[in-house]
Design a protein around this motif. Structure first.
Motif, mmCIF file in Angstrom:
data_model
loop_
_atom_site.group_PDB
_atom_site.id
_atom_site.type_symbol
_atom_site.label_atom_id
_atom_site.label_comp_id
_atom_site.label_asym_id
_atom_site.label_seq_id
_atom_site.Cartn_x
_atom_site.Cartn_y
_atom_site.Cartn_z
ATOM 1 N N ALA A 23 37.820 47.577 27.169
ATOM 2 C CA ALA A 23 39.229 47.555 26.788
ATOM 3 C C ALA A 23 39.369 48.083 25.365
ATOM 4 O O ALA A 23 38.558 47.774 24.488
ATOM 5 N N TYR B 183 36.690 38.347 27.451
ATOM 6 C CA TYR B 183 36.729 38.844 28.819
ATOM 7 C C TYR B 183 35.353 39.320 29.247
ATOM 8 O O TYR B 183 34.482 39.609 28.426
ATOM 9 N N LYS C 299 47.393 41.230 27.063
ATOM 10 C CA LYS C 299 47.883 42.486 26.485
ATOM 11 C C LYS C 299 49.108 42.236 25.619
ATOM 12 O O LYS C 299 49.231 42.795 24.517
ATOM 13 N N ILE D 237 45.798 39.084 32.477
ATOM 14 C CA ILE D 237 45.639 40.310 31.681
ATOM 15 C C ILE D 237 46.957 40.697 31.023
ATOM 16 O O ILE D 237 46.969 41.159 29.884
ATOM 17 N N MET E 295 40.149 35.552 29.620
ATOM 18 C CA MET E 295 41.074 36.422 30.346
ATOM 19 C C MET E 295 40.669 36.493 31.816
ATOM 20 O O MET E 295 39.653 37.095 32.160
ATOM 21 N N ILE F 58 37.708 42.738 33.011
ATOM 22 C CA ILE F 58 37.895 44.179 32.815
ATOM 23 C C ILE F 58 38.328 44.855 34.107
ATOM 24 O O ILE F 58 39.048 45.854 34.075
ATOM 25 N N TYR G 71 45.608 49.595 31.871
ATOM 26 C CA TYR G 71 45.681 49.304 30.445
ATOM 27 C C TYR G 71 44.652 50.174 29.705
ATOM 28 O O TYR G 71 43.674 50.634 30.289
ATOM 29 N N TRP H 152 42.026 44.512 34.184
ATOM 30 C CA TRP H 152 42.555 45.308 33.058
ATOM 31 C C TRP H 152 42.559 46.789 33.442
ATOM 32 O O TRP H 152 43.557 47.490 33.269
ATOM 33 N N ARG H 153 41.438 47.249 33.968
ATOM 34 C CA ARG H 153 41.286 48.639 34.401
ATOM 35 C C ARG H 153 42.272 48.963 35.532
ATOM 36 O O ARG H 153 42.948 49.991 35.490
#
Length: 122
Positions: A52, A81, A27, A23, A106, A110, A118, A113-114
């Protein structure tokens, strides 16, 4: 979520054929403008709940059917993702078979990512 063995075997085979990124790498590439397309391949209801920031939606169930309309350039940089990185690996594998040459899945999806804090949007 506990996944079935057949699904895990399929994902493992796909992951051996596709490129993956973390991730943080995703990003950084997005922040530098190195990625033309950031796609969420989860189900409609998952995307509607949250996603995202900046991601577009093209569910795994229809990506093979619609990708050439959405992204006709098969050399375009694409990051996919899903929830955790399994469905996006399968989708990346399918796009590779269709001739897309710069597709990355990715890892962590998520959820990671979460968890990293992000940017998200609804």
């Amino acid at each position: 979520m506990k996944h079935n063995p057949g699904f895990l075997k399929l994902v493992e085979a796909a992951k051996a054929r596709v490129k993956e990124c973390t991730i943080a790498e995703a990003k950084a590439k997005l922040d530098r403008g190195e990625v033309a397309h950031f796609l969420d391949v989860r189900e409609d209801h998952e995307f509607a709940k949250d996603h995202a920031k900046g991601a577009r939606h093209l569910a795994k169930g229809i990506i093979e059917r619609d990708i050439e309309t959405l992204i006709p350039d098969k050399r375009a940089a694409i990051i996919l993702y899903c929830g955790g990185g399994y469905r996006s690996a399968l989708a990346a594998d399918a796009l590779g078979q269709m001739g897309y040459t710069s597709v990355v899945s990715m890892d962590g999806g998520i959820k990671a990512w979460r968890d990293a804090g992000y940017p998200m949007e609804q």
